[in-house]
Each structure stands twice: as C-alpha cells, then as structure tokens.
Motif scaffolding. Structure first.
Motif, PDB file in Angstrom:
ATOM      1  N   ASP A  47     -48.643 -57.508 -24.629  1.00 15.26           N
ATOM      2  CA  ASP A  47     -47.956 -57.339 -23.345  1.00 15.26           C
ATOM      3  C   ASP A  47     -46.649 -58.124 -23.307  1.00 15.26           C
ATOM      4  O   ASP A  47     -45.640 -57.649 -22.772  1.00 15.26           O
ATOM      5  N   ASP A  48     -46.662 -59.324 -23.879  1.00 19.51           N
ATOM      6  CA  ASP A  48     -45.428 -60.119 -23.942  1.00 19.51           C
ATOM      7  C   ASP A  48     -44.353 -59.406 -24.759  1.00 19.51           C
ATOM      8  O   ASP A  48     -43.174 -59.398 -24.384  1.00 19.51           O
ATOM      9  N   LEU A  49     -44.763 -58.804 -25.874  1.00 15.31           N
ATOM     10  CA  LEU A  49     -43.807 -58.073 -26.711  1.00 15.31           C
ATOM     11  C   LEU A  49     -43.256 -56.852 -25.985  1.00 15.31           C
ATOM     12  O   LEU A  49     -42.062 -56.537 -26.094  1.00 15.31           O
ATOM     13  N   VAL A  50     -44.110 -56.169 -25.227  1.00 16.60           N
ATOM     14  CA  VAL A  50     -43.657 -55.005 -24.463  1.00 16.60           C
ATOM     15  C   VAL A  50     -42.652 -55.440 -23.401  1.00 16.60           C
ATOM     16  O   VAL A  50     -41.600 -54.809 -23.224  1.00 16.60           O
ATOM     17  N   ASN A  51     -42.953 -56.522 -22.701  1.00 13.71           N
ATOM     18  CA  ASN A  51     -42.026 -57.025 -21.682  1.00 13.71           C
ATOM     19  C   ASN A  51     -40.680 -57.416 -22.285  1.00 13.71           C
ATOM     20  O   ASN A  51     -39.628 -57.167 -21.699  1.00 13.71           O
ATOM     21  N   GLU A  52     -40.735 -58.030 -23.468  1.00 16.03           N
ATOM     22  CA  GLU A  52     -39.491 -58.405 -24.151  1.00 16.03           C
ATOM     23  C   GLU A  52     -38.699 -57.153 -24.539  1.00 16.03           C
ATOM     24  O   GLU A  52     -37.472 -57.120 -24.411  1.00 16.03           O
ATOM     25  N   GLY A  56     -34.754 -55.481 -23.455  1.00 17.83           N
ATOM     26  CA  GLY A  56     -33.699 -55.111 -24.386  1.00 17.83           C
ATOM     27  C   GLY A  56     -33.899 -55.562 -25.816  1.00 17.83           C
ATOM     28  O   GLY A  56     -33.224 -55.086 -26.717  1.00 17.83           O
ATOM     29  N   ASN A  57     -34.830 -56.478 -26.056  1.00 15.92           N
ATOM     30  CA  ASN A  57     -35.081 -56.962 -27.418  1.00 15.92           C
ATOM     31  C   ASN A  57     -36.277 -56.201 -27.994  1.00 15.92           C
ATOM     32  O   ASN A  57     -37.423 -56.633 -27.887  1.00 15.92           O
ATOM     33  N   THR A  58     -36.009 -55.068 -28.613  1.00 17.83           N
ATOM     34  CA  THR A  58     -37.076 -54.194 -29.104  1.00 17.83           C
ATOM     35  C   THR A  58     -37.600 -54.564 -30.489  1.00 17.83           C
ATOM     36  O   THR A  58     -38.698 -54.162 -30.865  1.00 17.83           O
ATOM     37  N   ASP A  59     -36.828 -55.328 -31.251  1.00 15.78           N
ATOM     38  CA  ASP A  59     -37.202 -55.613 -32.644  1.00 15.78           C
ATOM     39  C   ASP A  59     -38.573 -56.278 -32.815  1.00 15.78           C
ATOM     40  O   ASP A  59     -39.344 -55.868 -33.686  1.00 15.78           O
TER      41      ASP A  59
END
Length: 91
Positions: A47-52, A56-59
């Motif tokens: 979930d944290d990665l999805v929010n990031e 705008g930071n998709t990498d």
C-alpha cells in the motif's frame, strides 16, 4: 481404535517410529509457520508503494511488482498495468 492402529502400521512401514513421525510433522509445521510473512506486512508495504506511485514516483512499485511475480493477485496485476501506463512503460 482401528484407525489409530492403521496409522501406526503405516508409520512403522515407512521406517519411522511414532515419535520420529510426530517430530517430523511438528518440524514441518513450524517451518511453514515461521517462514510465512505476515499478511499485514505485505499489505502495508505494498500500500505504501502504491501511494508513492500515485504521488508520481512509480519506479519502486514497478520494481517490486517485477521482482515478486509469485505474490501477485489479479488486483496487483491490474495495478501493474495502470502504474506502468502512468509512466509510459506499458509496452
């Protein structure tokens, strides 16, 4: 009682004493339980990665998805396509 006797006969026919068989089962169960990652830990980090990615930071999310294909469910695969599309990397 007959079921117990059949189980004991099967164990003995495999060359294991009942104590050895019990120890083996307990060891296997412990290995499975202790090696499993808590579901909440995966969900929270994902979930944290999805929010990031939404910021705008998709990498980081795209990298996680690429390196964890065995963990992906249908929803995560859809996320992968959507986020890759945001970054123009959906080819």
């Amino acid at each position: 009682m007959k079921l117990k006797n059949n189980a004991v006969k099967k164990i003995k026919s495999q060359g294991l004493s009942p104590l050895q068989a019990c120890s083996l089962v307990v060891s296997l169960v412990l290995m499975i339980v202790l090696s499993a990652e808590p579901a909440g830990a995966v969900d929270a980090s994902y979930d944290d990665l999805v929010n990031e990615a939404r910021s705008g930071n998709t990498d980081p999310l795209l990298s996680w998805l690429k390196h964890n294909p065995q963990r992906l469910d249908g929803s995560m695969r859809a996320d992968w396509l959507q986020v890759a599309n945001w970054g123009g990397d959906d080819q």
